[in-house]
Design an enzyme around this catalytic site. Structure first.
Site, PDB file in Angstrom:
ATOM      1  N   SER A  17       0.920  -1.261   0.012  1.00 23.86           N
ATOM      2  CA  SER A  17      -0.024  -0.013   0.013  1.00 23.86           C
ATOM      3  C   SER A  17       0.835   1.179  -0.028  1.00 23.86           C
ATOM      4  O   SER A  17       2.204   1.233   0.109  1.00 23.86           O
ATOM      5  CB  SER A  17      -0.975  -0.026   1.282  1.00 23.86           C
ATOM      6  OG  SER A  17      -0.165  -0.007   2.337  1.00 23.86           O
ATOM      7  N   GLY A  22      -3.151   7.401  -6.069  1.00 24.52           N
ATOM      8  CA  GLY A  22      -3.774   8.728  -6.128  1.00 24.52           C
ATOM      9  C   GLY A  22      -2.925   9.922  -6.992  1.00 24.52           C
ATOM     10  O   GLY A  22      -3.467  10.302  -7.740  1.00 24.52           O
ATOM     11  N   LYS A 192      14.317  -5.928  -7.926  1.00 29.74           N
ATOM     12  CA  LYS A 192      13.532  -7.249  -7.898  1.00 29.74           C
ATOM     13  C   LYS A 192      12.214  -7.140  -8.704  1.00 29.74           C
ATOM     14  O   LYS A 192      11.361  -6.345  -8.139  1.00 29.74           O
ATOM     15  CB  LYS A 192      13.535  -7.855  -6.683  1.00 29.74           C
ATOM     16  CG  LYS A 192      15.021  -8.284  -5.835  1.00 29.74           C
ATOM     17  CD  LYS A 192      15.498  -9.209  -6.715  1.00 29.74           C
ATOM     18  CE  LYS A 192      16.835  -9.977  -6.191  1.00 29.74           C
ATOM     19  NZ  LYS A 192      17.556 -10.857  -7.218  1.00 29.74           N
ATOM     20  N   PRO A 195       7.989  -9.861  -6.885  1.00 26.69           N
ATOM     21  CA  PRO A 195       7.058  -9.301  -6.101  1.00 26.69           C
ATOM     22  C   PRO A 195       5.878  -8.772  -7.129  1.00 26.69           C
ATOM     23  O   PRO A 195       4.486  -9.243  -7.239  1.00 26.69           O
ATOM     24  CB  PRO A 195       7.279  -8.055  -5.339  1.00 26.69           C
ATOM     25  CG  PRO A 195       8.746  -8.335  -5.156  1.00 26.69           C
ATOM     26  CD  PRO A 195       9.203  -8.956  -6.301  1.00 26.69           C
ATOM     27  N   CYS A 385     -10.926  26.427  11.370  1.00 30.85           N
ATOM     28  CA  CYS A 385     -12.133  25.931  12.306  1.00 30.85           C
ATOM     29  C   CYS A 385     -11.717  25.681  13.613  1.00 30.85           C
ATOM     30  O   CYS A 385     -12.132  26.685  14.133  1.00 30.85           O
ATOM     31  CB  CYS A 385     -12.283  24.402  11.643  1.00 30.85           C
ATOM     32  SG  CYS A 385     -13.875  23.965  11.511  1.00 30.85           S
ATOM     33  N   HIS A 511     -13.109  25.491   5.950  1.00 30.16           N
ATOM     34  CA  HIS A 511     -11.605  25.198   5.517  1.00 30.16           C
ATOM     35  C   HIS A 511     -10.945  25.594   4.324  1.00 30.16           C
ATOM     36  O   HIS A 511     -11.534  24.927   3.173  1.00 30.16           O
ATOM     37  CB  HIS A 511     -11.905  23.360   5.589  1.00 30.16           C
ATOM     38  CG  HIS A 511     -11.943  22.656   6.942  1.00 30.16           C
ATOM     39  ND1 HIS A 511     -11.087  22.223   7.605  1.00 30.16           N
ATOM     40  CD2 HIS A 511     -13.210  22.526   7.494  1.00 30.16           C
ATOM     41  CE1 HIS A 511     -11.514  21.896   8.640  1.00 30.16           C
ATOM     42  NE2 HIS A 511     -12.646  21.973   8.729  1.00 30.16           N
ATOM     43  N   GLU A 513      -8.500  25.474   3.247  1.00 25.87           N
ATOM     44  CA  GLU A 513      -7.211  24.358   2.478  1.00 25.87           C
ATOM     45  C   GLU A 513      -7.846  23.456   1.349  1.00 25.87           C
ATOM     46  O   GLU A 513      -7.119  23.088   0.607  1.00 25.87           O
ATOM     47  CB  GLU A 513      -6.575  23.557   3.691  1.00 25.87           C
ATOM     48  CG  GLU A 513      -7.329  22.616   4.333  1.00 25.87           C
ATOM     49  CD  GLU A 513      -8.183  22.992   5.505  1.00 25.87           C
ATOM     50  OE1 GLU A 513      -8.437  24.026   5.526  1.00 25.87           O
ATOM     51  OE2 GLU A 513      -8.607  22.362   6.197  1.00 25.87           O
TER      52      GLU A 513
HETATM   53  N1  GLN Z   1     -14.796  20.410  16.777  1.00 25.15           N
HETATM   54  C1  GLN Z   1     -15.106  21.503  16.257  1.00 25.15           C
HETATM   55  C2  GLN Z   1     -16.504  21.597  15.756  1.00 25.15           C
HETATM   56  O1  GLN Z   1     -16.924  20.429  15.604  1.00 25.15           O
HETATM   57  C3  GLN Z   1     -14.155  21.950  15.198  1.00 25.15           C
HETATM   58  C4  GLN Z   1     -14.189  21.010  13.668  1.00 25.15           C
HETATM   59  C5  GLN Z   1     -13.042  21.205  12.814  1.00 25.15           C
HETATM   60  O2  GLN Z   1     -12.135  21.740  13.323  1.00 25.15           O
HETATM   61  N2  GLN Z   1     -13.128  20.641  11.728  1.00 25.15           N
HETATM   62  O3  GLN Z   1     -17.123  22.552  15.494  1.00 25.15           O
END
Ligand code: GLN
Length: 539
Positions: A17, A22, A192, A195, A385, A511, A513
């Site tokens: 693995s 991906g 090798k 595998p 968050c 988020h 990101e």
């Molecule tokens: N634990 C927090 C909530 O549920 C923040 C969640 C998170 O950081 N994704 O609101």
């Protein structure tokens, strides 16, 4: 170059693995997209959880969230970062979901008294999920990555579905790529192939002949190894593709181009090949590899020892770093190790601090301590968050003097729940898929750091949380200097907080990101790195 029939590429893994299926799938997709094909990638995960939302990061790394609120495998993050095309619920399917759907159908009497079995019922459900993306008409090529390793008991129904689909669709509509490992035995000084021979054989026992082998290796394969692999594994020599270790995952599309993976794929699928246009990709790579400055960012979290737990955050730093031509050195800081006594020592020399998302009580006092330090010492701060929630708590405790301020997630009986559960969350008993998930609108006020960064009045960002900024404290917090600069126009919920009287202090309930890609580095990450660079050059 729109195709009338969708072509399918299946990617399986063998030997071990973590070989990076991906990344290979995303790199191939990038090469095809760069020739004008409309491509999407789907991940099939053989575990029984309905989705990875209930898995902790020790088990499965980060949980990635799509616009439509699916909690998915982190590979979908790679797909979006490489392709700059959003994925959805349909791009990640688990065994749990397959079984749930088949069992629901059985209860509804859909199978008309038949015995419900793995073959054909489970495999039919899998085949339906695979074909769903193609049926939308939005894609010329669908790449389906089968999680796990061939030979795993869990993977069998998926491999069987691939066998049937290859048979039904024919060789020029479906092909199988097998990603494998060619280990180097240093004692023998040799690469090798055995595998790989075995894993190709295992695949064949299930009736699937690999058309292309992508071979992960630490050393160049050499002609004789390629010939040997081709001969023993029943593939053409040109279909033995080397995937040598790269210094960054973003090199892989170019490495696959050199190995002509796209050419052999398109040839078998009977599709035209054009020179891929990787100009903007390579501009990014050039900037990423030739930074003019360097900043050090502290990443405060409780899973910092795990590479995959904050995957999207680390990748967003890579994108934002390249955009600023800055090398971003990330220093991991375990939130549980931070105390009032050692925080200034552990955070000294940092040009910015990001406090990570998370759940539960472990490590939160360390996060609060880190935030107090950066707030008081004018170090750029980015809270995501839980990181944003902790910034509100820290401010309420230190500046408003509400010493017991907390989130009701951590202390259900606190007198000052500055972060609290929303009414509609209080009724929820089930864990899976019940948080505030997916894309929500947010109106930005001006002037603000957020408005400056996004250059927009209205944005949409992805959420994954239960608890919220408690609007009962908004007036007090704002009077003392923590301003809500992003509000959900539909619910009135606060999504962004800032402290204008600080060089760069911003927390977001969502988020960001998840939406950072190579083609579109996230504006807030870009602005944060810019602020960190300013901090560095001002001292
Ligand atoms: N634990 C927090 C909530 O549920 C923040 C969640 C998170 O950081 N994704 O609101």
């Amino acid at each position: 170059m729109t195709q009338t029939t969708t072509k399918y590429i299946f990617v399986t893994g063998g030997v071990s693995s973590s070989l990076g299926k991906g990344i290979i799938a995303a790199s191939l997709a990038k090469l095809l997209q760069a020739q004008g094909y409309r491509v999407t990638i789907q991940k099939l995960d053989p575990y029984i959880n309905i989705d990875p939302g209930t898995l902790n990061p020790y088990e499965h790394g980060e949980c990635y969230v799509t616009d439509d609120g699916a909690e998915t495998d982190l590979d979908l993050g790679h797909y979006e970062r490489f392709l700059n095309v959003p994925t959805s619920q349909a791009n990640n399917v688990t065994t749990g979901r397959i079984y749930q759907s088949v069992i629901d159908k059985e209860r509804r009497g859909v199978f008309l008294g038949k015995t419900v079995q793995v073959i054909p019922h489970i495999t039919d459900e899998i085949k339906e999920r695979i074909k769903l993306l193609g049926l939308s008409g939005e894609y010329d090529i669908v790449i389906t990555e089968i999680g796990g390793t061939v030979g795993d008991i869990e993977s069998l129904p998926y491999v069987e579905a691939v066998r049937q689909l290859k048979w039904e669709m024919g060789n020029d509509n479906a092909l199988a790529i097998h990603l494998t490992l060619i280990p180097y035995l240093s004692a023998a000084g040799e690469l090798k192939t055995k595998p790989t021979q075995h894993s190709v054989k295992t695949l064949m026992e299930s009736g699937v002949q690999a058309d292309i082998l992508v071979c992960r290796t630490e050393h160049e394969l050499g002609q004789s190894i390629r010939t040997k692999l081709a001969r023993f594994c029943n593939v053409k020599e040109e279909c033995v593709i080397q995937s040598i270790d790269a210094s960054t995952i973003y090199d892989v599309p170019n490495l696959m181009l050199e190995e002509q993976l796209d050419r052999v794929v398109l040839k078998q699928l009977n599709l035209e090949r054009h020179q891929p246009d990787l100009t903007s990709w390579n501009t990014f790579l050039h900037k990423h590899k030739n930074p003019t400055h360097e900043v050090t960012i502290g990443l405060v979290g409780k899973y910092v020892e795990l590479q995959d737990s904050y995957k999207s955050i680390l990748e967003a730093f890579t994108h934002a770093g390249a955009a600023n031509e800055v090398k971003v050195v990330v220093k991991s800081i375990h939130s549980e190790h931070l105390t009032p006594e050692n925080t200034s020592k552990l955070l000294s020399g940092l040009n910015g601090v990001l406090v990570a998302p998370g759940f539960g009580e472990r490590g939160i006092e360390g996060k609060i301590e880190a935030i107090r330090y950066v707030r008081e010492n004018n170090i750029p701060f980015f809270g995501i968050c839980l990181g944003m929630q902790m910034a509100v708590i820290e401010f309420a405790r230190t500046v408003l003097g509400l010493s017991d301020a907390n989130s009701s997630e951590m202390n259900a009986s606190t007198k000052n729940p500055v972060i609290d559960l929303m009414e509609d969350q209080k009724q929820i008993e089930h864990m899976g898929g019940t948080m505030r998930l997916g894309a929500w609108r947010c109106a930005l006020s001006s002037p603000s750091i957020a408005n400056d960064a996004y250059q927009k009045e209205s944005i949409e960002e992805r959420h994954r949380h239960r608890y919220e900024y408690n609007n009962l404290y908004k007036t007090q917090l704002e009077e003392k200097g923590m301003i809500a600069t992003g509000i959900n126009p539909d619910t009135g919920l606060v999504e962004i907080i800032e402290i204008p009287n600080h060089p760069w202090f911003l927390g977001v309930q969502y988020h960001p990101e998840y939406k950072s890609t190579v083609a579109n580095p996230h504006p807030l990450f870009k602005a944060f790195i810019e602020a960190a660079l300013k901090q560095k050059t001002s001292i």
